[in-house]
Design an enzyme around this catalytic site. Structure first.
Site, PDB file in Angstrom:
ATOM      1  N   ASP A  19       0.863  -1.173   0.000  1.00 46.89           N
ATOM      2  CA  ASP A  19       0.000   0.000   0.000  1.00 46.89           C
ATOM      3  C   ASP A  19       0.910   1.236   0.000  1.00 46.89           C
ATOM      4  O   ASP A  19       2.118   1.136   0.158  1.00 46.89           O
ATOM      5  CB  ASP A  19      -0.940  -0.035   1.223  1.00 46.89           C
ATOM      6  CG  ASP A  19      -2.176   0.805   0.980  1.00 46.89           C
ATOM      7  OD1 ASP A  19      -2.160   1.660   0.074  1.00 46.89           O
ATOM      8  OD2 ASP A  19      -3.173   0.625   1.703  1.00 46.89           O
TER       9      ASP A  19
HETATM   10  C1  BGC Z   1      -5.045   3.158   0.164  1.00 49.86           C
HETATM   11  C2  BGC Z   1      -5.171   2.167  -0.966  1.00 49.86           C
HETATM   12  C3  BGC Z   1      -4.963   2.870  -2.291  1.00 49.86           C
HETATM   13  C4  BGC Z   1      -3.617   3.576  -2.269  1.00 49.86           C
HETATM   14  C5  BGC Z   1      -3.285   4.301  -3.550  1.00 49.86           C
HETATM   15  C6  BGC Z   1      -3.791   4.004   0.076  1.00 49.86           C
HETATM   16  O1  BGC Z   1      -3.813   5.033   1.002  1.00 49.86           O
HETATM   17  O2  BGC Z   1      -5.076   2.466   1.395  1.00 49.86           O
HETATM   18  O3  BGC Z   1      -6.428   1.549  -0.937  1.00 49.86           O
HETATM   19  O4  BGC Z   1      -5.046   1.945  -3.329  1.00 49.86           O
HETATM   20  O5  BGC Z   1      -3.632   4.536  -1.216  1.00 49.86           O
HETATM   21  O6  BGC Z   1      -4.078   5.408  -3.748  1.00 49.86           O
END
Ligand code: BGC
Length: 698
Positions: free
Chosen positions: A250
């Protein structure tokens, strides 16, 4: 829609593997490590994009220019394709969970795949299947509900739709990610059995449908950050389940050291904070094996080549984005997602009858699509609830809107109206993804820090403002519909007896208002069913602490917990009313195609054509172990004309009877009589069941 890549995790292509041997042999360590990170995120985020997320596709796994291998280009979902360009915006995933309609979800995936391709996205982050352990979770709206079976089926359907267009789908957030405020630090403890039975099966289901990428979660599981969890990433996901694709982290706080690569994290996103040079050094110092690097690169390239080389048979362009058929789909999904919780003969309203409808609350006319975290999309337009009603109602009907801020005025208006509608609930300010400000930006230029936003919900009941408005309007006129906008359960014991009707409308997407009006005026019957339990009392749910540093997840939550503690739900899992009525015959055991199956007659006994979600539960009444009393193991949406009967049939396999035996570390099946239940929700289904033995199931 072609079923592309459904066997991606089932078998390797020997020819491709040979080619990969060759490419890996040509790459330097630095080139391999480059491929194992995203790049340029901060450059644009703090530069041209002015600290706005989602302004461009993010490089996630950055290819190899020398060999002509493109970077992977990532964009978020799940309510549409995230882009600065307007894209089709659907009801949030929780609303789609309430449709219990996998064909519909596959069609949404199809549209997302098409729009992703038109924008140039090659890796989609649209599939979120974290289990809703507690409805206070800020990101509840991004997932499909509280049940692993429902989550797996819906996630698999979305995956099939997206991957049909050769866009790699990533399933997130692996695993046990269901607290927002402390998501970067919370240690979730869970026994092997709890993980296997409750928190992991839906991930396995989506991977079995061919999902080719996995995003690791921010939180820790049993002491290890998910991006560093050898147990989750290597032992279970890659070795045991045979996952052939790649795992990426993530964003920003998804890895904390080069050792994550050894544990099975293949790509660090969005930048090489701990991979990059550190990883090269760690390999040279013998702290990370060359095998782990080659395995990561092989997985990235295997996936990339399988998707980029697959035949498409069509071109994708701007014209594909938010086209008319996509708009229609957004409307259809919203219509099928609304859950009618109560209806004392108020709905549907007769559009041909003169009447005054007084609408209350700011949400009535607000573009309320969901949170402002990574899943935020920019729709081409939004039809609010009020706009939808006004567009649908014609002359003899007068629609008045009052924001509800002046209590006296609201009461007077309600008293004069024939029907009242109160829109109550939440917005992105009350629930959503927790976007940290300074916390994630440590070490970066202090001038460029941001404020944090989003997070877990403070309470499950409505805000005082809404409860007061409902009270006031209903005291003046009980012909009131309360429409609730929220991403998960709202407790309503203090006021649910007051209005004539209550309907969950979620964050209903760009066509939400059109759909709302069609349901209110009876052009279509509501047919959504709750994908979670609404308790009478928040204390009937498992312990939830949004700021927990450590928390233990157990075997029971939602409907399994209420059944165990013999608590009555306010509205049970699977519940939802229709404008029609359905009669369920007793469940029967039949043999078809050499297999034992279960079926029941479902008859539309009402006066209108309507759809009904028929649910199938397996009960364990004779179990000798501590396990849920019953579990969802099938569901089907049927459309029936008045008087029409459908024979709705379900089939299970032996795995559906099994529990995870921690003493053997394997699945086990009790030699007892089981019960098959077919019904309209998790409580009524249990009224009638048919017994069967384990060895009747093959
Ligand atoms: C989120 C993810 C997301 C990623 C990219 C993160 O903060 O938890 O779900 O895909 O950001 O935007």
């Amino acid at each position: 829609m072609r079923n592309q890549h459904s066997d991606f995790n089932a078998a390797l292509d020997d020819q491709l593997e040979k080619e990969l041997d060759d490419i890996i042999g040509q790459l330097t360590l630095e080139e391999k490590v480059w491929m194992m990170s995203g790049h340029d995120f901060f450059k644009y985020f703090f530069g041209e994009d002015n600290r706005q997320f989602g302004q461009r596709t993010y490089q996630a796994g950055s290819g190899c220019e020398r060999l002509g291998i493109d970077p992977l280009l990532f964009s978020d979902g799940p309510r549409g394709v995230r882009s600065k360009r307007p894209t089709s915006t659907f009801p949030v995933s929780m609303a789609r969970g309430a449709t219990w309609d996998t064909d519909l979800e596959r069609r949404i995936g199809d549209v997302m795949g098409i729009e992703a391709r038109a924008i140039g996205v090659t890796l989609s982050g649209a599939i979120c299947i974290n289990l809703l352990r507690h409805p206070g979770w800020g990101r509840a709206q991004e997932t499909y509900g509280e049940d692993p079976y429902l989550l797996g089926e819906m996630g698999a359907a979305l995956c099939e739709g997206i991957q049909a267009h050769n866009v790699i789908a990533t399933v997130k957030h692996y695993a046990l990610n269901s607290i927002e405020n402390s998501r970067f630090r919370v240690n979730v403890k869970a026994s092997e059995r709890v993980m296997r039975e409750v928190y992991l099966p839906h991930f396995k289901r989506v991977l079995d449908a061919g999902c080719a990428s996995v995003m690791s979660a921010y939180n820790k599981v049993n002491g290890d950050y998910c991006g560093h969890s050898r147990r989750l990433l290597r032992d279970i996901l890659k070795d045991e389940w045979g996952f052939k694709g790649f795992v990426h982290s993530d964003w920003v706080k998804g890895a904390y050291g080069a050792d994550a690569a050894e544990a099975g994290l293949d790509v660090e996103n969005p930048e090489p904070i701990f991979f990059g040079k550190n990883l090269v050094t760690a390999v040279n110092d013998g702290e990370v094996s060359r095998w782990a690097i080659d395995d990561a690169v092989r997985r990235i390239l295997r996936t990339q080549f399988a998707f980029s080389r697959a035949e498409d048979g069509r071109a994708y362009d701007e014209e594909d984005i938010a086209r008319e058929t996509h708009r229609q789909l957004a409307q259809e999904v919203a219509e099928k997602s609304f859950v009618l919780l109560k209806n004392d003969s108020l709905l549907p309203l007769d559009a041909s009858k003169p009447m005054t409808i007084a609408c209350f609350g700011p949400l009535m006319d607000k573009e309320n699509l969901g949170d402002h975290g990574s899943s935020r999309t920019v729709p081409p337009y939004v039809v609010t609830l009020l706009e939808g009603l006004k567009a649908r109602a014609s002359d003899p009907i007068e629609i008045i809107h009052d924001d509800g801020t002046d209590p006296e005025r609201a009461t007077a208006l309600a008293a004069k109206a024939d029907v009242c509608i109160v829109a109550a609930g939440f917005t992105w300010e009350d629930e959503g993804e927790f976007i940290p400000g300074n916390e994630a930006m440590e070490g970066l230029d202090s001038e460029k820090k941001m404020d944090s936003r989003g997070g877990d919900r403070d309470q499950l009941r409505l805000l005082d403002r809404d409860e007061d408005l409902i009270d006031r309007v209903c005291s003046a006129n009980s012909n009131t519909l309360v429409a609730i906008m929220a991403g998960s359960a709202v407790t309503m014991e203090s006021w649910k007896h007051k209005p004539a009707a209550i309907m969950m409308v979620w964050y209903p997407g760009m066509e939400g208002g059109t759909a709302f009006a069609r349901v209110v005026f009876g052009d279509v019957s509501p047919s959504g069913k709750l994908p979670f339990t609404i308790p009478q009392d928040e204390r009937d749910l498992p312990f939830f602490d949004p700021n927990a540093d450590e928390i233990e997840y157990g075997l029971y939550h939602g409907y399994t917990l209420l059944a165990k503690s013999q608590k009555k739900a306010a509205f049970p899992f699977g519940y939802g009313l229709s404008y029609s009525s359905f009669d369920y015959g007793p469940a029967r055991k039949v043999t078809a195609g050499g297999k034992t199956q279960f079926e029941a007659d479902v008859t539309n006994t009402g006066a209108c054509q309507a759809e009904e979600v028929v649910q199938f539960y397996v009960g364990f009444p004779e179990s000798q172990i501590d396990r849920p009393a019953f579990l969802l193991k099938g569901f089907r949406r049927v459309s029936l004309a008045p008087g029409e009967t459908a024979v709705v049939r379900f089939q299970i396999d032996r795995r559906d009877l099994a529990y995870f035996d921690e003493t053997t570390g394997d699945w086990a099946i009790e030699a007892i009589d089981y019960a098959a239940h077919i019904g309209p929700d998790s409580v009524q289904a249990l009224g009638q069941g048919v017994a069967f033995a384990a060895d009747e199931i093959v």
